[in-house]
Design a protein around this motif. Structure first.
Motif, PDB file in Angstrom:
ATOM      1  N   LEU A 183      -4.323  16.239  -8.891  1.00 14.82           N
ATOM      2  CA  LEU A 183      -4.918  15.888  -7.594  1.00 14.82           C
ATOM      3  C   LEU A 183      -3.860  15.344  -6.637  1.00 14.82           C
ATOM      4  CD1 LEU A 183      -7.554  15.964  -6.070  1.00 14.82           C
ATOM      5  CD2 LEU A 183      -8.144  13.754  -7.046  1.00 14.82           C
ATOM      6  N   ALA A 184      -2.911  14.590  -7.150  1.00 17.03           N
ATOM      7  CA  ALA A 184      -1.803  14.091  -6.321  1.00 17.03           C
ATOM      8  C   ALA A 184      -1.009  15.271  -5.759  1.00 17.03           C
ATOM      9  CB  ALA A 184      -0.897  13.175  -7.143  1.00 17.03           C
ATOM     10  N   GLY A 185      -0.792  16.294  -6.574  1.00 15.03           N
ATOM     11  CA  GLY A 185      -0.105  17.494  -6.108  1.00 15.03           C
ATOM     12  C   GLY A 185      -0.871  18.196  -5.006  1.00 15.03           C
ATOM     13  N   LYS A 186      -2.187  18.202  -5.107  1.00 13.60           N
ATOM     14  CA  LYS A 186      -3.016  18.814  -4.061  1.00 13.60           C
ATOM     15  C   LYS A 186      -2.904  18.037  -2.747  1.00 13.60           C
ATOM     16  CE  LYS A 186      -7.077  20.573  -5.391  1.00 13.60           C
ATOM     17  NZ  LYS A 186      -8.392  20.643  -6.062  1.00 13.60           N
ATOM     18  N   ILE A 187      -2.799  16.700  -2.844  1.00 15.11           N
ATOM     19  CA  ILE A 187      -2.646  15.873  -1.637  1.00 15.11           C
ATOM     20  C   ILE A 187      -1.327  16.202  -0.943  1.00 15.11           C
ATOM     21  CG2 ILE A 187      -2.322  13.507  -0.791  1.00 15.11           C
ATOM     22  CD1 ILE A 187      -4.244  12.607  -3.072  1.00 15.11           C
ATOM     23  N   VAL A 188      -0.242  16.266  -1.718  1.00 11.57           N
ATOM     24  CA  VAL A 188       1.075  16.560  -1.142  1.00 11.57           C
ATOM     25  C   VAL A 188       1.097  17.975  -0.567  1.00 11.57           C
ATOM     26  CG1 VAL A 188       3.527  16.880  -1.695  1.00 11.57           C
ATOM     27  CG2 VAL A 188       2.294  14.882  -2.566  1.00 11.57           C
ATOM     28  N   ALA A 189       0.516  18.935  -1.274  1.00 15.35           N
ATOM     29  CA  ALA A 189       0.480  20.321  -0.785  1.00 15.35           C
ATOM     30  C   ALA A 189      -0.324  20.418   0.508  1.00 15.35           C
ATOM     31  CB  ALA A 189      -0.106  21.245  -1.855  1.00 15.35           C
ATOM     32  N   TYR A 190      -1.453  19.715   0.571  1.00 12.95           N
ATOM     33  CA  TYR A 190      -2.270  19.721   1.785  1.00 12.95           C
ATOM     34  C   TYR A 190      -1.482  19.136   2.957  1.00 12.95           C
ATOM     35  CZ  TYR A 190      -6.262  19.087   4.883  1.00 12.95           C
ATOM     36  OH  TYR A 190      -7.116  19.152   5.959  1.00 12.95           O
ATOM     37  N   ARG A 191      -0.787  18.037   2.695  1.00  9.29           N
ATOM     38  CA  ARG A 191       0.005  17.381   3.743  1.00  9.29           C
ATOM     39  C   ARG A 191       1.105  18.299   4.246  1.00  9.29           C
ATOM     40  NH1 ARG A 191       2.485  12.501   1.232  1.00  9.29           N
ATOM     41  NH2 ARG A 191       4.177  13.902   0.701  1.00  9.29           N
ATOM     42  N   LYS A 192       1.763  19.027   3.344  1.00  4.41           N
ATOM     43  CA  LYS A 192       2.820  19.954   3.763  1.00  4.41           C
ATOM     44  C   LYS A 192       2.256  21.108   4.592  1.00  4.41           C
ATOM     45  CE  LYS A 192       6.051  19.034   0.020  1.00  4.41           C
ATOM     46  NZ  LYS A 192       6.679  19.533  -1.213  1.00  4.41           N
ATOM     47  N   ARG A 193       1.084  21.575   4.231  1.00  9.76           N
ATOM     48  CA  ARG A 193       0.463  22.704   4.918  1.00  9.76           C
ATOM     49  C   ARG A 193      -0.152  22.318   6.264  1.00  9.76           C
ATOM     50  NH1 ARG A 193      -3.534  24.697   1.017  1.00  9.76           N
ATOM     51  NH2 ARG A 193      -1.817  23.928  -0.197  1.00  9.76           N
ATOM     52  N   HIS A 194      -0.778  21.141   6.341  1.00  5.88           N
ATOM     53  CA  HIS A 194      -1.567  20.761   7.520  1.00  5.88           C
ATOM     54  C   HIS A 194      -0.973  19.616   8.331  1.00  5.88           C
ATOM     55  CE1 HIS A 194      -4.826  23.400   6.243  1.00  5.88           C
ATOM     56  NE2 HIS A 194      -4.647  22.915   5.022  1.00  5.88           N
ATOM     57  N   GLY A 195       0.083  18.997   7.850  1.00  2.28           N
ATOM     58  CA  GLY A 195       0.681  17.886   8.580  1.00  2.28           C
ATOM     59  C   GLY A 195       0.145  16.540   8.131  1.00  2.28           C
ATOM     60  N   ARG A 196       0.545  15.520   8.862  1.00  2.59           N
ATOM     61  CA  ARG A 196       0.237  14.136   8.513  1.00  2.59           C
ATOM     62  C   ARG A 196      -1.268  13.857   8.549  1.00  2.59           C
ATOM     63  NH1 ARG A 196       4.445  10.679   8.697  1.00  2.59           N
ATOM     64  NH2 ARG A 196       3.182   8.941   9.427  1.00  2.59           N
ATOM     65  N   PHE A 197      -1.653  12.905   7.713  1.00  2.00           N
ATOM     66  CA  PHE A 197      -3.030  12.424   7.713  1.00  2.00           C
ATOM     67  C   PHE A 197      -3.169  11.401   8.829  1.00  2.00           C
ATOM     68  CE2 PHE A 197      -2.254  13.622   3.257  1.00  2.00           C
ATOM     69  CZ  PHE A 197      -3.317  14.489   3.056  1.00  2.00           C
ATOM     70  N   GLY A 198      -4.238  11.483   9.596  1.00  2.00           N
ATOM     71  CA  GLY A 198      -4.482  10.524  10.663  1.00  2.00           C
ATOM     72  C   GLY A 198      -5.186   9.268  10.170  1.00  2.00           C
ATOM     73  N   ARG A 199      -5.979   9.428   9.129  1.00  2.02           N
ATOM     74  CA  ARG A 199      -6.718   8.304   8.539  1.00  2.02           C
ATOM     75  C   ARG A 199      -7.066   8.646   7.098  1.00  2.02           C
ATOM     76  NH1 ARG A 199     -12.577   9.001  11.448  1.00  2.02           N
ATOM     77  NH2 ARG A 199     -12.996  10.950  10.407  1.00  2.02           N
ATOM     78  N   PRO A 208       0.836  -1.200   0.000  1.00  2.00           N
ATOM     79  CA  PRO A 208       0.000   0.000   0.000  1.00  2.00           C
ATOM     80  C   PRO A 208       0.875   1.254   0.000  1.00  2.00           C
ATOM     81  CG  PRO A 208      -0.619  -1.501   1.777  1.00  2.00           C
ATOM     82  CD  PRO A 208       0.633  -2.027   1.171  1.00  2.00           C
ATOM     83  N   ILE A 209       0.366   2.301  -0.596  1.00  2.00           N
ATOM     84  CA  ILE A 209       1.084   3.568  -0.650  1.00  2.00           C
ATOM     85  C   ILE A 209       0.757   4.361   0.614  1.00  2.00           C
ATOM     86  CG2 ILE A 209       1.249   5.769  -1.888  1.00  2.00           C
ATOM     87  CD1 ILE A 209       0.640   4.192  -4.450  1.00  2.00           C
ATOM     88  N   ASN A 210       1.796   4.774   1.329  1.00  2.60           N
ATOM     89  CA  ASN A 210       1.620   5.571   2.546  1.00  2.60           C
ATOM     90  C   ASN A 210       1.368   7.016   2.133  1.00  2.60           C
ATOM     91  OD1 ASN A 210       1.791   7.010   4.918  1.00  2.60           O
ATOM     92  ND2 ASN A 210       3.659   6.028   5.619  1.00  2.60           N
ATOM     93  N   ILE A 211       0.160   7.504   2.379  1.00  2.00           N
ATOM     94  CA  ILE A 211      -0.191   8.849   1.941  1.00  2.00           C
ATOM     95  C   ILE A 211       0.546   9.931   2.726  1.00  2.00           C
ATOM     96  CG2 ILE A 211      -2.418   8.203   0.981  1.00  2.00           C
ATOM     97  CD1 ILE A 211      -3.749   9.281   3.517  1.00  2.00           C
ATOM     98  N   ASN A 212       1.209   9.572   3.803  1.00  2.00           N
ATOM     99  CA  ASN A 212       1.982  10.552   4.569  1.00  2.00           C
ATOM    100  C   ASN A 212       3.412  10.722   4.061  1.00  2.00           C
ATOM    101  OD1 ASN A 212       0.123  11.585   6.474  1.00  2.00           O
ATOM    102  ND2 ASN A 212       0.172   9.619   7.512  1.00  2.00           N
ATOM    103  N   THR A 213       3.860   9.831   3.194  1.00  2.00           N
ATOM    104  CA  THR A 213       5.227   9.931   2.688  1.00  2.00           C
ATOM    105  C   THR A 213       5.300   9.858   1.157  1.00  2.00           C
ATOM    106  OG1 THR A 213       5.550   7.539   2.908  1.00  2.00           O
ATOM    107  CG2 THR A 213       6.224   8.920   4.779  1.00  2.00           C
TER     108      THR A 213
END
Length: 115
Positions: free
Chosen positions: A74-90, A53-58
Motif C-alpha cells: 500500500l505504501a508503494g501505491k501511495i508513492v506511485a500515485y504521487r509520482k503519477r498525479h503530483g503532490r497531495f493537497g490534503r 509527522p511523516i510528510n506524505i508528499n516526500t
C-alpha cells in the motif's frame, strides 16, 4: 544442588536473574498495543516522546510502511500515485488510492502531514 540452592548461595546469579526479569518486562512493555476508548481502535502507545509527522508528499515507501494499517504494498501505491498525479493537497486525497478507505485513513491520519 537444585536451582533454589544455587540462587541462595550466589548473590551474583540472584542479581542477574532479577535484572533479566526487568529487561524482559521492559521489552514487552515497549511493544504493547492499547485500545483507544474514544474510537475503540488499536493505537500504539507513545510515552513521553515527540514524533515528527511523516510528510506524505516526500516520504519513501519504507517511511510510509511504518504507519498503522499501511503495508509495504500500500505504501508503494501511495508513492506511485504521487509520482503519477503530483503532490497531495490534503490527507483526504489518499482516499483516491485503491485500498485506503476512511477507516484506514483514520488509523494513521494523526501521524502524517501534507507540506
Amino acid at each position: 544442588m537444585d536451582l533454589e540452592q544455587i540462587r541462595n548461595k550466589n548473590p551474583i546469579i540472584k542479581t542477574f536473574l532479577a535484572g533479566l526479569v526487568v529487561v524482559i518486562i521492559a521489552a514487552v512493555a515497549q511493544f504493547c498495543v492499547y485500545v483507544s476508548p474514544e474510537q475503540g481502535q488499536p493505537v500504539q502507545e507513545i510515552a513521553d516522546t515527540a514524533i515528527e509527522p511523516i510528510n506524505i508528499n516526500t516520504a519513501t515507501v519504507e517511511e510510509l510502511a511504518i504507519l498503522p494499517e499501511i503495508t509495504p504494498h500500500l505504501a508503494g501505491k501511495i508513492v506511485a500515485y504521487r509520482k503519477r498525479h503530483g503532490r497531495f493537497g490534503r490527507a483526504d486525497d489518499l482516499l483516491r488510492i485503491n485500498g485506503i478507505n476512511e477507516e484506514i485513513l483514520r488509523q494513521f491520519e494523526v501521524y502524517i502531514t501534507v507540506e
